[in-house]
Motif scaffolding. Structure first.
Motif, PDB file in Angstrom:
ATOM      1  N   LEU A 122       2.554  -2.115   0.318  1.00 49.98           N
ATOM      2  CA  LEU A 122       2.165  -1.164   1.361  1.00 49.98           C
ATOM      3  C   LEU A 122       2.886   0.157   1.090  1.00 49.98           C
ATOM      4  CD1 LEU A 122       2.348  -3.364   4.622  1.00 49.98           C
ATOM      5  CD2 LEU A 122       0.451  -3.063   3.034  1.00 49.98           C
ATOM      6  N   ALA A 123       2.121   1.199   0.839  1.00 49.31           N
ATOM      7  CA  ALA A 123       2.715   2.486   0.458  1.00 49.31           C
ATOM      8  C   ALA A 123       3.432   3.132   1.637  1.00 49.31           C
ATOM      9  CB  ALA A 123       1.621   3.419  -0.055  1.00 49.31           C
ATOM     10  N   THR A 124       4.608   3.653   1.369  1.00 48.90           N
ATOM     11  CA  THR A 124       5.324   4.408   2.401  1.00 48.90           C
ATOM     12  C   THR A 124       5.620   5.833   1.947  1.00 48.90           C
ATOM     13  OG1 THR A 124       7.415   3.524   1.546  1.00 48.90           O
ATOM     14  CG2 THR A 124       6.434   2.370   3.425  1.00 48.90           C
ATOM     15  N   GLU A 125       5.354   6.139   0.679  1.00 51.42           N
ATOM     16  CA  GLU A 125       5.643   7.479   0.162  1.00 51.42           C
ATOM     17  C   GLU A 125       4.393   8.184  -0.356  1.00 51.42           C
ATOM     18  OE1 GLU A 125       8.462   9.352  -0.039  1.00 51.42           O
ATOM     19  OE2 GLU A 125       7.265  10.904  -1.013  1.00 51.42           O
ATOM     20  N   TYR A 126       3.690   7.534  -1.273  1.00 49.71           N
ATOM     21  CA  TYR A 126       2.548   8.199  -1.913  1.00 49.71           C
ATOM     22  C   TYR A 126       1.259   7.907  -1.151  1.00 49.71           C
ATOM     23  CZ  TYR A 126       5.964   9.047  -5.525  1.00 49.71           C
ATOM     24  OH  TYR A 126       7.082   9.474  -6.193  1.00 49.71           O
ATOM     25  N   ILE A 127       1.027   8.721  -0.143  1.00 53.50           N
ATOM     26  CA  ILE A 127      -0.154   8.553   0.716  1.00 53.50           C
ATOM     27  C   ILE A 127      -0.982   9.828   0.594  1.00 53.50           C
ATOM     28  CG2 ILE A 127      -0.907   8.225   3.124  1.00 53.50           C
ATOM     29  CD1 ILE A 127       1.789   6.662   3.453  1.00 53.50           C
ATOM     30  N   TYR A 128      -1.812   9.884  -0.435  1.00 56.47           N
ATOM     31  CA  TYR A 128      -2.513  11.142  -0.736  1.00 56.47           C
ATOM     32  C   TYR A 128      -4.009  11.009  -1.001  1.00 56.47           C
ATOM     33  CZ  TYR A 128       2.143  13.069  -1.307  1.00 56.47           C
ATOM     34  OH  TYR A 128       3.425  13.472  -1.085  1.00 56.47           O
ATOM     35  N   PRO A 167       6.735   5.416   9.695  1.00 54.42           N
ATOM     36  CA  PRO A 167       8.082   5.261  10.279  1.00 54.42           C
ATOM     37  C   PRO A 167       8.311   3.855  10.843  1.00 54.42           C
ATOM     38  CG  PRO A 167       7.117   7.354  10.942  1.00 54.42           C
ATOM     39  CD  PRO A 167       6.029   6.589  10.263  1.00 54.42           C
ATOM     40  N   GLY A 168       7.318   3.311  11.553  1.00 53.31           N
ATOM     41  CA  GLY A 168       7.444   1.961  12.118  1.00 53.31           C
ATOM     42  C   GLY A 168       7.536   0.913  11.024  1.00 53.31           C
ATOM     43  N   ALA A 173      10.303  -3.263   8.533  1.00 51.80           N
ATOM     44  CA  ALA A 173      10.159  -4.140   7.355  1.00 51.80           C
ATOM     45  C   ALA A 173      11.525  -4.579   6.833  1.00 51.80           C
ATOM     46  CB  ALA A 173       9.393  -3.397   6.262  1.00 51.80           C
ATOM     47  N   LYS A 174      11.749  -5.868   6.962  1.00 53.35           N
ATOM     48  CA  LYS A 174      12.985  -6.452   6.418  1.00 53.35           C
ATOM     49  C   LYS A 174      12.572  -7.673   5.592  1.00 53.35           C
ATOM     50  CE  LYS A 174      15.874  -4.024   9.182  1.00 53.35           C
ATOM     51  NZ  LYS A 174      14.930  -2.964   9.543  1.00 53.35           N
ATOM     52  N   PRO A 175      13.224  -7.914   4.466  1.00 50.95           N
ATOM     53  CA  PRO A 175      12.868  -9.089   3.668  1.00 50.95           C
ATOM     54  C   PRO A 175      12.887 -10.358   4.524  1.00 50.95           C
ATOM     55  CG  PRO A 175      14.364  -7.693   2.433  1.00 50.95           C
ATOM     56  CD  PRO A 175      14.289  -7.115   3.817  1.00 50.95           C
ATOM     57  N   GLY A 176      11.796 -11.141   4.403  1.00 51.38           N
ATOM     58  CA  GLY A 176      11.693 -12.383   5.165  1.00 51.38           C
ATOM     59  C   GLY A 176      10.888 -12.238   6.445  1.00 51.38           C
TER      60      GLY A 176
END
Lengths: 205, 305
Positions: A122-128, A167-168, A173-176
């Motif tokens: 799930l992209a959190t940086e490259y949203i273009y 942001p949410g 998002a935490k592993p597990g």
């Protein structure tokens, strides 16, 4: 009728015609009127996001695991059934949904291990890209008379995702952790690569 | 004059079923292989659909293009597939054809009007350069200084490409553009421009070029300066020479356009129009594919028209 009266009537007529020939309006009023007919990409994107994409996205989206299986067995059928794009060519977009467990949280994405074993980033940086604009198939090319408006709508939707979804996702998002999502995926019909699947997040639960 | 043309057109029996169905392909220039592919692709698709097709070369001259339009109208061509010489200057020609009842389908280059051409089938330059911009940011690890070599400053495609690229790259303050100059889409001009820029900015990390010819010119300038191992070059077009350079790990990336898709679509739309369809989108973007050293292997066999 004497000369003075004639001149008087003449002057009154000229004045009346002159008065009714010229209208003065404040510049701000004229500008505002002109702006009414102008396309507003931010407003269009907001309406599309709120009234169309969010209410129907989860229902319209194809299960990502199911899509991956279909792409393996019959690529063309999968593209015909689920892909959308406002333009023509090999680049097509899919509205997908899935659920799984967060495996890693990286600087630019969150990797999710789907319940079926496949992974999605799930992209959190490259949203273009145009993925969020095109994937649902709810926007029609005939709504636009120029490509600048089309490009602006994609940019506005990507901004909404950066401000309201990412942001949410980053904070939760935490592993597990279990996660469900709706997102948009770009794939090349002629040169298909599904190994590094990047999903533009639209809804995360 | 236009009434005379209309009269002549009506006398030519355009609807006469004895006449062969014809499409005119009017192209800005045949002195460039890219436009040859575009024109020949359109003519081939028109023939495949059962039309007689004739290619007219405007030689980048709007006046000659106007002559071609007049010829096409009076000669009874049913549709015109156009690659315009000038986004502004070609509008009047397209309008004349519309007045004469001849639909015009623009290919690759647009005219700056939304009510004269029946449809405009255009490379999605903006989105293609958004993809290049994203790859550029990733490759540069979000830091460094770079040069942009623009195409012709009066060309819409130049600015659509530049805007798409900057819509991504400008969001990263660590990436600094130290120079932006036009190379007129020309390989030698781009080489000269970059050689000159390198005098003032010898420590750049990358060059983004508005087409592949300029990317090759920029690469040549970097060879001369001994900087090919340091400076990353990015182009746009998907020209065979640059695809080979990407395969040889010289140039980093390009945006692959598809003149074949635009040409075929224009001919198919014209055929649909001649068979009664009227609701065409004014502008249709054609996807541009990002080609990098990571996916070039997928493109070993270039598509042929």
């Amino acid at each position: 009728m004497n000369k003075g009266m004639k001149y008087g009537i003449g002057l009154a007529l000229v004045g009346l015609i002159g008065y009714n020939s010229v209208y003065l309006r404040p510049l701000s009023e004229v500008r505002a009127a002109g702006a009414l007919g102008k396309f507003d990409p931010a407003r269009y994107a907001e309406t599309f996001w709120t009234n169309k994409l969010l209410p129907t996205g989860a229902e319209r989206a194809v299960e990502l695991s199911s899509l991956l299986a279909q792409l393996k067995t019959d690529k063309n059928k999968a593209f015909d059934a689920h892909a959308h794009a406002l333009g023509i060519g090999n680049i097509r977009y899919f509205l997908v949904k899935g659920e799984g467990v967060v495996s890693t949280v990286g600087e630019t994405d969150v990797t999710v291990q789907l319940t079926t074993g496949a992974t999605a980033r799930l992209a959190t940086e490259y949203i273009y890209s145009n993925a969020a604009r095109d994937a649902s198939g709810l926007i029609q090319i005939t709504e636009f008379s120029n490509t600048a408006d089309l490009n602006s709508v994609a940019a506005e939707l990507n901004d909404i995702i950066r401000k309201r979804v990412v942001p949410g996702l980053r904070s939760d998002a935490k592993p597990g952790r279990k996660i469900r999502f709706v997102g948009a995926v770009e794939l090349n019909r002629a040169h298909l690569r599904v190994g590094e699947l990047s999903v533009i997040p639209i809804q995360v639960f | 004059m236009i009434w005379l043309l209309l009269l002549l057109a009506s006398c030519t029996g355009k609807t006469d079923t004895d006449q062969p169905k014809k499409m005119a392909v009017i192209v800005s220039t045949l002195n460039n292989p890219w436009f040859v592919v575009l024109a020949e692709g359109a003519a081939a698709e028109a023939k495949r659909l059962g039309y007689e097709a004739k290619i007219f070369d405007s030689q980048n001259n709007p006046a000659l293009e106007a002559d071609h339009f007049e010829n096409a109208i009076v000669s009874g061509f049913g549709a015109i597939l156009l690659n315009p010489t000038d986004s502004e200057g070609s509008i009047v020609n397209v309008a004349k054809a519309k007045e004469a009842g001849v639909p015009v389908f623009c290919m690759d280059r647009e005219v700056n009007a939304s009510d004269v051409a029946t449809s405009q089938i255009l490379s999605d330059n903006y989105s293609g350069c958004v993809a290049i911009g994203e790859y550029f940011v990733q490759t540069m690890n979000r830091r460094g200084s770079y040069v942009e070599i623009l195409g012709m400053v009066g060309d819409n495609n130049t600015w659509n490409r530049s805007k798409g690229f900057h819509s991504v790259v400008d969001r990263y303050p660590g990436l600094k553009m130290v120079a932006q100059q036009s190379g007129d889409f020309d390989r030698n001009k781009a080489m000269d421009v970059l050689e000159s820029i390198l005098q003032a900015h010898p420590d750049i990390d990358a060059v983004f070029c508005g087409n592949d010819a300029m990317a090759l010119g920029a690469y040549q300038a970097l060879v001369s300066a001994g900087k090919v191992q340091i400076v990353k070059v990015f182009g746009f077009d998907g020209a065979d020479d640059v695809m080979t350079s990407i395969r040889d790990r010289k140039i980093r990336a390009t945006g692959l356009q598809s003149p074949q898709t635009m040409a075929k679509t224009a001919a198919q739309f014209a055929d649909q129009w001649l068979n009664g369809k009227r609701d065409f989108a004014q502008r249709i973007p054609v996807a541009v594919e990002l080609i990098t050293q990571a996916n070039i292997a997928d493109y070993e066999t270039p598509d042929k028209p």
